[in-house]
Motif scaffolding. Structure first.
Motif, PDB file in Angstrom:
ATOM      1  N   THR A 142       0.848  -1.198   0.000  1.00  0.00           N
ATOM      2  CA  THR A 142       0.000   0.000   0.000  1.00  0.00           C
ATOM      3  C   THR A 142       0.881   1.245   0.000  1.00  0.00           C
ATOM      4  OG1 THR A 142      -0.019   0.119   2.418  1.00  0.00           O
ATOM      5  CG2 THR A 142      -1.781  -1.173   1.373  1.00  0.00           C
ATOM      6  N   LYS A 143       0.256   2.390  -0.261  1.00  0.00           N
ATOM      7  CA  LYS A 143       1.016   3.650  -0.212  1.00  0.00           C
ATOM      8  C   LYS A 143       1.514   3.918   1.199  1.00  0.00           C
ATOM      9  CE  LYS A 143      -0.777   6.092  -4.222  1.00  0.00           C
ATOM     10  NZ  LYS A 143      -1.553   7.240  -4.722  1.00  0.00           N
ATOM     11  N   ASP A 144       0.691   3.618   2.203  1.00  0.00           N
ATOM     12  CA  ASP A 144       1.108   3.812   3.598  1.00  0.00           C
ATOM     13  C   ASP A 144       2.342   2.975   3.915  1.00  0.00           C
ATOM     14  OD1 ASP A 144      -0.807   5.651   4.182  1.00  0.00           O
ATOM     15  OD2 ASP A 144      -2.161   4.259   5.202  1.00  0.00           O
ATOM     16  N   PHE A 145       2.325   1.717   3.455  1.00  0.00           N
ATOM     17  CA  PHE A 145       3.482   0.845   3.702  1.00  0.00           C
ATOM     18  C   PHE A 145       4.732   1.407   3.028  1.00  0.00           C
ATOM     19  CE2 PHE A 145       6.169  -2.785   2.383  1.00  0.00           C
ATOM     20  CZ  PHE A 145       6.523  -3.245   3.642  1.00  0.00           C
ATOM     21  N   SER A 146       4.564   1.982   1.837  1.00  0.00           N
ATOM     22  CA  SER A 146       5.726   2.511   1.110  1.00  0.00           C
ATOM     23  C   SER A 146       6.360   3.699   1.829  1.00  0.00           C
ATOM     24  CB  SER A 146       5.324   2.923  -0.306  1.00  0.00           C
ATOM     25  OG  SER A 146       4.599   4.142  -0.301  1.00  0.00           O
ATOM     26  N   ARG A 147       5.604   4.335   2.734  1.00  0.00           N
ATOM     27  CA  ARG A 147       6.117   5.507   3.462  1.00  0.00           C
ATOM     28  C   ARG A 147       6.843   5.129   4.753  1.00  0.00           C
ATOM     29  NH1 ARG A 147       0.582   7.523   2.306  1.00  0.00           N
ATOM     30  NH2 ARG A 147       0.687   8.666   0.325  1.00  0.00           N
ATOM     31  N   LEU A 148       6.854   3.839   5.078  1.00  0.00           N
ATOM     32  CA  LEU A 148       7.539   3.378   6.292  1.00  0.00           C
ATOM     33  C   LEU A 148       9.035   3.687   6.189  1.00  0.00           C
ATOM     34  CD1 LEU A 148       6.436   1.749   8.758  1.00  0.00           C
ATOM     35  CD2 LEU A 148       7.321  -0.305   7.637  1.00  0.00           C
ATOM     36  N   THR A 149       9.599   4.244   7.241  1.00  0.00           N
ATOM     37  CA  THR A 149      11.037   4.536   7.205  1.00  0.00           C
ATOM     38  C   THR A 149      11.832   3.241   7.210  1.00  0.00           C
ATOM     39  OG1 THR A 149      11.297   4.581   9.604  1.00  0.00           O
ATOM     40  CG2 THR A 149      10.676   6.671   8.511  1.00  0.00           C
ATOM     41  N   ARG A 162      11.248   4.307   2.980  1.00  0.00           N
ATOM     42  CA  ARG A 162      10.561   5.410   2.289  1.00  0.00           C
ATOM     43  C   ARG A 162      11.414   5.947   1.140  1.00  0.00           C
ATOM     44  NH1 ARG A 162       9.090  10.065   6.204  1.00  0.00           N
ATOM     45  NH2 ARG A 162       7.700   8.476   7.034  1.00  0.00           N
TER      46      ARG A 162
END
Length: 312
Positions: free
Chosen positions: A93-100, A128
């Motif tokens: 997901t997009k949220d997962f892709s933003r994980l540091t 990210r």
């Protein structure tokens, strides 16, 4: 093999992990998986693949047109055959892709996957904006007490293969190259559904294969030599992918298999069709008689190939 479809795990064992999309599980991927499985056995750890679905390009680039070599079920089946202990399929997901990068390592690799060793390619990027690299991963390894084994550029480039090259080969009808790079026959998995019965009128009854996954790559239209396992029996045949231009004018793609020496009812059965070789392009014939003559020639070509390459 255990399959988890979320990262809410409760593993009571330590692991050796590799990470990637692994579309096609081609010969380059197989090298990594074999190394992973061997290392796990030697170190008394469990081998784990962390993979992602949907494909990141589908989510981040809105590339809905990307076609994948494997469905997620096919990918799982191949990895199980390679001896993997655990497959974790993380919904991308997009949220997962933003994980540091650090959160990915501490929360997922360390806390959830219980990692003691990671085997990864020299060019791996993560976190990210894919900002972290192999050196960052090694630094995290020192911090969180896990080892990082880097697969060198030489080892990876020695097998000059990529999923992109395989997709191009399949789209151009170059099945030989695709199968060589895959280290296995290309497969189509689908359910046998009722067709129009046109094959019966030509003396070539067919099983119509419906593939539900719209993202699955269907090779270039044409006639292929195939095999399938039906009720433990290996059955050979020939398959047409195309629009049946001689008979039909609606331009709708179909996948039809005529099995040799097989006449059991298989409607609603799920089949895995292996593509062995490609005979020719699909073409429009002047008459049904010309089409029937060509099908007889195709059958002879297929049977000669099977006799030569797959004699029991």
């Amino acid at each position: 093999m255990e399959i988890y479809k979320s990262l809410k795990l409760d593993l009571n064992f330590k692991t050796v992990v590799t990470i990637g999309t692994f579309d096609g599980v081609h010969i380059g991927h197989r090298k990594i998986i074999e190394r992973l499985v061997q290392t796990a056995k030697k170190s008394q750890l469990h081998s784990v693949v962390l993979t992602f679905f949907p494909h990141p390009r589908m989510v981040l680039q809105k590339d809905a047109n990307i076609k994948l070599i494997n469905t997620i079920e096919e990918r799982s089946r191949i990895l199980e055959q390679l001896g993997l202990d655990v497959l974790v399929i993380k919904k991308f997901t997009k949220d997962f892709s933003r994980l540091t990068a650090e959160a990915f390592v501490s929360e997922i690799l360390v806390k959830q996957l219980q990692v003691k060793k990671i085997i990864i390619g020299y060019d791996h990027h993560f976190g990210r904006n894919r900002a972290a690299n192999i050196d960052d991963l090694k630094a995290f390894g020192n911090m969180y007490d896990f080892e990082v084994e880097e697969i060198s550029a030489q080892d990876i480039n020695e097998v000059s293969v990529s999923s992109t090259k395989i997709r191009k080969a399949l789209n151009s009808g170059d099945l030989k190259t695709a199968n060589k790079y895959l280290g296995a026959n290309y497969i189509l998995s689908g359910k046998v559904v009722k067709g129009k019965g046109l094959g019966n009128t030509l003396g070539f009854p067919t099983a119509n294969i419906h593939i539900k996954e719209s993202y699955k790559l269907i090779p270039k239209h044409g006639v292929y030599i195939v095999k399938a396992t039906i009720k433990t029996q290996t059955v050979f045949g020939m398959m047409n992918i195309g629009t049946n231009p001689t008979i039909d004018s609606n331009n709708q793609q179909s996948i039809e298999v005529h099995f040799f020496n097989f006449n059991e009812a298989i409607y609603n059965k799920n089949l895995v069709i292996e593509l062995l070789d490609r005979i020719r392009d699909e073409k429009k014939f002047d008459s049904l008689d010309h089409l029937k003559n060509q099908l007889q020639k195709d059958r002879l070509t297929a049977l000669q190939y099977i006799e030569k390459c797959h004699a029991q």
